[in-house]
Design a protein around this motif. Structure first.
Motif, PDB file in Angstrom:
ATOM      1  N   LEU A  38       0.830  -1.209   0.000  1.00 58.80           N
ATOM      2  CA  LEU A  38       0.000   0.000   0.000  1.00 58.80           C
ATOM      3  C   LEU A  38       0.862   1.257   0.000  1.00 58.80           C
ATOM      4  O   LEU A  38       0.612   2.197  -0.759  1.00 58.80           O
ATOM      5  CB  LEU A  38      -0.942   0.001   1.201  1.00 58.80           C
ATOM      6  CG  LEU A  38      -2.114  -0.975   1.138  1.00 58.80           C
ATOM      7  CD1 LEU A  38      -2.841  -1.019   2.478  1.00 58.80           C
ATOM      8  CD2 LEU A  38      -3.066  -0.584   0.019  1.00 58.80           C
ATOM      9  N   VAL A  39       1.894   1.272   0.844  1.00 57.21           N
ATOM     10  CA  VAL A  39       2.794   2.430   0.899  1.00 57.21           C
ATOM     11  C   VAL A  39       3.524   2.598  -0.430  1.00 57.21           C
ATOM     12  O   VAL A  39       3.633   3.715  -0.954  1.00 57.21           O
ATOM     13  CB  VAL A  39       3.795   2.281   2.072  1.00 57.21           C
ATOM     14  CG1 VAL A  39       4.902   3.310   1.988  1.00 57.21           C
ATOM     15  CG2 VAL A  39       3.062   2.396   3.396  1.00 57.21           C
ATOM     16  N   GLY A  41       2.523   1.675  -3.346  1.00 51.60           N
ATOM     17  CA  GLY A  41       1.563   2.161  -4.334  1.00 51.60           C
ATOM     18  C   GLY A  41       1.354   3.660  -4.227  1.00 51.60           C
ATOM     19  O   GLY A  41       1.333   4.373  -5.235  1.00 51.60           O
ATOM     20  N   ILE A  42       1.232   4.149  -3.006  1.00 47.70           N
ATOM     21  CA  ILE A  42       1.060   5.592  -2.793  1.00 47.70           C
ATOM     22  C   ILE A  42       2.308   6.343  -3.232  1.00 47.70           C
ATOM     23  O   ILE A  42       2.224   7.380  -3.899  1.00 47.70           O
ATOM     24  CB  ILE A  42       0.710   5.873  -1.314  1.00 47.70           C
ATOM     25  CG1 ILE A  42      -0.678   5.322  -0.999  1.00 47.70           C
ATOM     26  CG2 ILE A  42       0.791   7.362  -1.004  1.00 47.70           C
ATOM     27  CD1 ILE A  42      -1.013   5.264   0.482  1.00 47.70           C
ATOM     28  N   VAL A  43       3.484   5.817  -2.876  1.00 44.59           N
ATOM     29  CA  VAL A  43       4.741   6.460  -3.275  1.00 44.59           C
ATOM     30  C   VAL A  43       4.879   6.481  -4.795  1.00 44.59           C
ATOM     31  O   VAL A  43       5.281   7.486  -5.381  1.00 44.59           O
ATOM     32  CB  VAL A  43       5.947   5.752  -2.615  1.00 44.59           C
ATOM     33  CG1 VAL A  43       7.262   6.183  -3.236  1.00 44.59           C
ATOM     34  CG2 VAL A  43       5.952   6.010  -1.122  1.00 44.59           C
ATOM     35  N   VAL A  45       2.550   6.495  -7.113  1.00 46.08           N
ATOM     36  CA  VAL A  45       1.638   7.468  -7.720  1.00 46.08           C
ATOM     37  C   VAL A  45       2.099   8.888  -7.398  1.00 46.08           C
ATOM     38  O   VAL A  45       2.151   9.750  -8.287  1.00 46.08           O
ATOM     39  CB  VAL A  45       0.191   7.221  -7.260  1.00 46.08           C
ATOM     40  CG1 VAL A  45      -0.730   8.342  -7.707  1.00 46.08           C
ATOM     41  CG2 VAL A  45      -0.308   5.882  -7.798  1.00 46.08           C
ATOM     42  N   ALA A  46       2.464   9.142  -6.143  1.00 45.97           N
ATOM     43  CA  ALA A  46       2.883  10.496  -5.753  1.00 45.97           C
ATOM     44  C   ALA A  46       4.155  10.918  -6.478  1.00 45.97           C
ATOM     45  O   ALA A  46       4.232  12.026  -7.016  1.00 45.97           O
ATOM     46  CB  ALA A  46       3.081  10.565  -4.244  1.00 45.97           C
ATOM     47  N   GLY A  67       0.503   1.487 -10.323  1.00 48.59           N
ATOM     48  CA  GLY A  67      -0.516   1.335  -9.279  1.00 48.59           C
ATOM     49  C   GLY A  67      -1.159  -0.039  -9.307  1.00 48.59           C
ATOM     50  O   GLY A  67      -1.422  -0.648  -8.267  1.00 48.59           O
TER      51      GLY A  67
END
Length: 165
Positions: A38-39, A41-43, A45-46, A67
């Motif tokens: 999850l982390v 994936g967020i990293v 995309v960001a 993602g």
């Protein structure tokens, strides 16, 4: 067998201590994998949407694919965590353990494909006279880490469920 159900359970006896080790190992590995995926994936995309190549449509497609790769990592962690139900009491259900191992192989293959496609998209968008930035290196490194997570899940299940399958 009823249509829609998995294979009939085939229980193999193992010691209660071994079952406890299997259940512990699956939980200790699966739950952190979910969080890390999850982390990551967020990293992805960001960082991916803030790269110098973010104006390129190829980069946006690559970030979406990355993602999806993180989603395969989450599925790997969930598969490990829920595979604890294959070991109960003093028995291991080898048919479901085999199914979990196969699914983890598929999830890992999906993560590899997505990481390669997202990495290719990033390299192609860098081709357009955009400088290679630290963000690009971080993005590519996190893609590699996603593939490593899938491998950890696959080989953990392979080693843990080595009973007499």
């Amino acid at each position: 067998m009823i249509i829609g159900q998995g294979p009939a359970p085939q229980w193999v006896w193992v010691s209660a201590a071994r079952v406890q080790r299997i259940r512990t190992r699956l939980a200790v590995t699966g739950l952190p994998l979910i969080g890390m995926a999850l982390v990551f994936g967020i990293v992805l995309v960001a960082v991916g949407l803030n790269l110098p190549s973010a104006h390129s449509p190829i980069n946006v497609i690559g970030v979406m694919i990355a993602g999806i790769g993180a989603f395969w990592g989450v599925l790997s962690g969930l598969s490990l965590a829920t595979a604890r139900s294959c070991a109960q009491g003093e028995f291991v259900d080898v048919n479901n353990a085999r199914l979990v191992r196969r699914l983890l192989g598929v999830w890992w293959g999906g993560a590899i494909f997505c990481a390669m496609a997202a990495g290719f998209a990033e390299v192609m968008s860098l081709r357009d006279e955009v400088p290679f930035a630290v963000g690009s290196a971080v993005y590519l490194a996190v893609l590699v880490l996603l593939v490593v997570l899938g491998g950890v899940a696959f080989f953990t299940a392979r080693r843990v469920f080595r009973v007499s399958c």
